[in-house]
Scaffold this motif. Structure first.
Motif, mmCIF file in Angstrom:
data_model
loop_
_atom_site.group_PDB
_atom_site.id
_atom_site.type_symbol
_atom_site.label_atom_id
_atom_site.label_comp_id
_atom_site.label_asym_id
_atom_site.label_seq_id
_atom_site.Cartn_x
_atom_site.Cartn_y
_atom_site.Cartn_z
ATOM 1 N N UNK A 559 45.915 60.114 37.965
ATOM 2 C CA UNK A 559 47.180 60.135 37.261
ATOM 3 C C UNK A 559 47.219 59.056 36.195
ATOM 4 N N UNK A 560 48.213 58.181 36.269
ATOM 5 C CA UNK A 560 48.385 57.115 35.270
ATOM 6 C C UNK A 560 47.708 55.814 35.673
ATOM 7 N N UNK A 561 46.897 55.840 36.750
ATOM 8 C CA UNK A 561 46.245 54.625 37.228
ATOM 9 C C UNK A 561 44.728 54.812 37.201
ATOM 10 N N UNK A 562 44.028 53.700 37.113
ATOM 11 C CA UNK A 562 42.567 53.727 37.135
ATOM 12 C C UNK A 562 42.058 52.454 37.780
ATOM 13 N N UNK A 563 40.969 52.579 38.528
ATOM 14 C CA UNK A 563 40.284 51.410 39.070
ATOM 15 C C UNK A 563 38.916 51.342 38.398
ATOM 16 N N UNK A 564 38.593 50.175 37.840
ATOM 17 C CA UNK A 564 37.384 49.987 37.035
ATOM 18 C C UNK A 564 36.617 48.792 37.575
ATOM 19 N N UNK A 565 35.289 48.923 37.639
ATOM 20 C CA UNK A 565 34.411 47.806 37.988
ATOM 21 C C UNK A 565 33.481 47.544 36.820
ATOM 22 N N UNK A 566 33.460 46.295 36.346
ATOM 23 C CA UNK A 566 32.559 45.916 35.256
ATOM 24 C C UNK A 566 31.606 44.827 35.748
ATOM 25 N N UNK A 567 30.439 44.745 35.116
ATOM 26 C CA UNK A 567 29.471 43.709 35.458
ATOM 27 C C UNK A 567 28.433 43.640 34.349
ATOM 28 N N UNK A 568 27.803 42.508 34.209
ATOM 29 C CA UNK A 568 26.619 42.405 33.367
ATOM 30 C C UNK A 568 25.506 41.760 34.179
ATOM 31 N N UNK A 569 24.301 42.258 34.010
ATOM 32 C CA UNK A 569 23.126 41.654 34.625
ATOM 33 C C UNK A 569 22.357 40.817 33.618
ATOM 34 N N UNK A 570 22.965 40.628 32.438
ATOM 35 C CA UNK A 570 22.373 39.780 31.423
ATOM 36 C C UNK A 570 22.641 38.313 31.698
ATOM 37 N N UNK A 571 22.114 37.421 30.877
ATOM 38 C CA UNK A 571 22.240 35.977 31.136
ATOM 39 C C UNK A 571 23.626 35.424 30.847
ATOM 40 N N UNK A 572 24.424 36.107 30.009
ATOM 41 C CA UNK A 572 25.719 35.578 29.599
ATOM 42 C C UNK A 572 26.827 36.591 29.861
ATOM 43 N N UNK A 573 28.063 36.114 30.088
ATOM 44 C CA UNK A 573 29.199 37.039 30.225
ATOM 45 C C UNK A 573 29.359 37.872 28.957
ATOM 46 N N UNK A 574 29.938 39.043 29.120
ATOM 47 C CA UNK A 574 30.095 39.946 27.990
ATOM 48 C C UNK A 574 31.420 40.688 28.137
ATOM 49 N N UNK A 575 31.551 41.819 27.495
ATOM 50 C CA UNK A 575 32.742 42.649 27.613
ATOM 51 C C UNK A 575 32.365 44.099 27.375
#
Length: 647
Positions: A559-575
């Motif tokens: 519906x109007x909701x979402x659950x999201x998981x983000x991650x990076x396996x690189x050396x620095x944080x990202x987006x």
């Protein structure tokens, strides 16, 4: 106009024309690149970066369950296990310094799941002491915590190494269910009492069994009845006068020797290689299944799931054995033997058809609503092919009488040995990046194709962090924290349950226990988002590329909701820039520890971040969905999978 002026004008016109053609080609190339890209988020991300996006809201609060130490560096290669005393979880990483000759990619190459194994059962002949028996029930009770979030009516997991096949006490069955999994049975007379005990204790009854090799072709009798046929060796023509005057016994002996010499030209394994279309044995297998299913049904057993492990012929049939048989060439469809790859695809598709007709059908006859699947029963298309451990595309496959898929998510050494290049950096981050790619690629392809071809089909993959088929110390091992991260993404890519392949190899019971601990931990974590798991729509199917530092994400919307998981396996944080809903974009941070977000669809293309949970923290389902009860989600009986609502 003078000649010189005309030359200048013509040159100028040609330059303008060339520039126009170049610009047109560039635009066509840009369009072609966008149009023909795969269904991943890369092309979407490129377009989104040109769009104004709302800033990520500030963190409101955390609901912390526990925060692991992400600075712990896990070893790459096996270490000798500790004595039979529980070590700290992050120390249970590797295995003894012994070797194994096992090369099969089948489950049957591992010993049967039991409480312990003797040294005679191990492929290594080194004078290692016999493994200590492991009391798995006690170990699970003491070292695997119960679920915090209710399982509700979801199917429990099954695990390879657990509790044997004898009937368990009701208290032990409930102890396992409290941790999210249960004992499985086989469709044999000796397991009937176990099935009844599980049912009495309130557990779903799940059948898991399998076979390898020539079965069930060999049920038809001797190989002459079901194998490839080859011409018998020609008998040498008798010489008219000289031969007739010789001794008969000497001639018979000579002919016998010549016949044996001719037979040696055909390798012995080929003479027991099934001819794919001689299916009398499959018919006999179906009759045997029906007889035993009738026995279970009459005893009052209700089968809730049948998750099979048949890894038999004709899948993986030998192309050389088939092409060498003139009889097989005449009987197979035109073009089936055009090449080894074509024959592999033909036999793989035929195998799935035979399994559906002669194994799935009998189960569905007696239990029409049973959840049923088989080893590597995946959905694969030319658009998004499911890939094997060796990077080979599965043939096109679609719906059969199996109503669930069974992709494989193994961080297996065979894949690493086949695909890892000597110039790749051998460090923790890059090894984890590689295994993350392997774990997600088949699951993602299967989920993408299922949701477009047959959205009613559910999925119960086999999962494992450590599968040393080539040898215990032949390849590095994925870290536990990255494996747990992979499991989160599997759940958010539309799997409905898991089968945990925690096979105990030799003395390293710790590795088998760690597999179970990690699977239960992430199952508990994802149960906090149960409505999304049950009725949500997956919105990300792209697996991270090989050794890629780029961030990635998984998610489901409801519906109007979402659950999201983000991650990076690189050396620095990202987006990451993503579209949880059409024309609604958002930028989310992607850290090395990973982060889970609860989003809500806003007005005017906006997206509101309601909550976020960093690292391995997760909410309590009761506080996250206070109005959501297990009883009102579905009225189905315990163990049955709820139907999708078509959101």
């Amino acid at each position: 106009m003078t000649n010189k002026k005309w030359i200048l004008v013509r040159t100028l016109l040609l330059l303008i024309l060339a520039a126009g053609i170049g610009l047109l080609g560039f635009q066509l190339g840009q369009w072609n690149g966008l149009h023909h890209r795969s269904h991943d988020e890369d092309s979407v991300g490129e377009r989104l970066r040109r769009m104004p996006v709302p800033p990520a809201p500030a963190i409101d609060h955390y609901e912390v369950a526990f925060t692991p130490d992400f600075l712990v560096e896990e070893p790459l290669f096996p270490i000798r296990p500790t004595p039979l005393e529980m070590a700290e979880p992050e120390e249970l990483e590797k295995s003894p310094e012994v070797d194994s000759d096992a090369t099969s990619e089948n489950h049957a190459s591992s010993t049967e799941p039991t409480a312990s194994k003797s040294a005679d059962e191990q492929p290594d002949a080194s004078p290692e002491p016999a493994p200590e028996p492991v009391d798995w029930l006690t170990l699970i009770r003491e070292e695997v915590p119960p679920l915090r979030n209710p399982r509700g009516l979801r199917m429990p997991m099954i695990v390879w190494e657990c509790c044997g096949r004898l009937p368990l006490d009701e208290a032990d069955v409930r102890m396992l269910l409290d941790r999210g999994f249960t004992q499985f049975v086989r469709l044999v007379e000796r397991d009937l009492a176990t099935a009844l005990a599980l049912q009495k204790a309130g557990s779903p009854v799940i059948v898991m069994q399998g076979r390898l090799g020539e079965w069930p072709y060999d049920l038809a009798g001797e190989p002459e009845q079901w194998a490839h046929r080859y011409p018998e060796p020609d008998t040498p023509e008798e010489e008219s006068d000289k031969t007739k005057q010789g001794d008969d016994s000497e001639q018979d002996s000579e002919r016998s020797d010549q016949k044996e010499e001719s037979k040696d030209l055909i390798p012995k394994p080929w003479r027991k290689e099934p001819m794919p279309l001689r299916i009398t044995g499959w018919q006999k297998a179906a009759e045997e299944f029906r007889a035993m299913l009738k026995r279970f049904k009459e005893a009052g057993v209700h089968l809730d799931a049948v998750w099979l492990d048949y890894e038999n012929r004709p899948s993986g049939s030998d192309y050389r054995a088939a092409i060498a048989s003139f009889d097989t060439q005449k009987r197979l469809p035109k073009g089936a033997l055009a090449s080894p790859r074509v024959y592999h695809h033909y036999t793989r598709q035929l195998w799935m058809g035979l399994l559906s007709a002669y194994i799935a059908a009998p189960f569905r006859e007696f239990y029409p609503e049973v959840s049923i699947t088989n080893w590597v029963a995946t959905f694969s298309t030319p658009e998004y092919p499911a890939l094997s451990w060796f990077g080979n595309a599965h043939p096109t496959s679609g719906p059969t009488l199996f109503n669930a898929s069974n992709p494989i998510a193994y961080a297996i050494d065979l894949a690493w040995l086949h695909e890892w290049k000597s110039h790749y950096p051998m460090d923790r981050d890059h090894v984890d990046q590689y295994y993350m790619h392997v774990l997600l690629r088949q699951i993602s392809a299967d989920a993408y194709n299922r949701n477009r071809i047959a959205p009613s089909i559910r999925s119960y993959p086999w999962v494992a962090r450590w599968v040393p088929e080539a040898g215990i110390d032949k390849a590095p091992v994925m870290s536990r924290r990255r494996y747990r991260e992979a499991l989160r993404h599997l759940w958010l890519r539309d799997v409905d349950g898991m089968q945990v392949f925690n096979s105990q190899r030799g003395d390293h019971w710790q590795m088998a226990l760690a597999e179970l601990q990690d699977a239960v931990q992430i199952y508990d974590e994802m149960l906090a988002f149960a409505p999304f798991l049950e009725s949500g729509e997956p919105i990300s199917f792209t697996s991270p590329r090989l050794l890629d530092d780029s961030p990635f994400w998984s998610g489901k919307r409801l519906g109007s909701y979402a659950v999201i998981r983000t991650v990076t396996l690189g050396p620095e944080p990202s987006e990451v820039v993503l579209l949880p809903w059409p024309r609604h974009s958002v930028v989310l941070p992607a850290t090395r520890e990973g982060e889970t977000f609860l989003l809500r669809k806003g007005k005017g293309g906006s997206v509101e971040m309601l909550k976020r949970w960093p690292g391995e923290t997760f909410p309590d389902a009761a506080s996250l969905f206070p109005n959501q009860s297990n009883s009102d989600r579905t009225s189905q009986k315990e163990g049955e999978s709820p139907q999708r609502d078509g959101t």
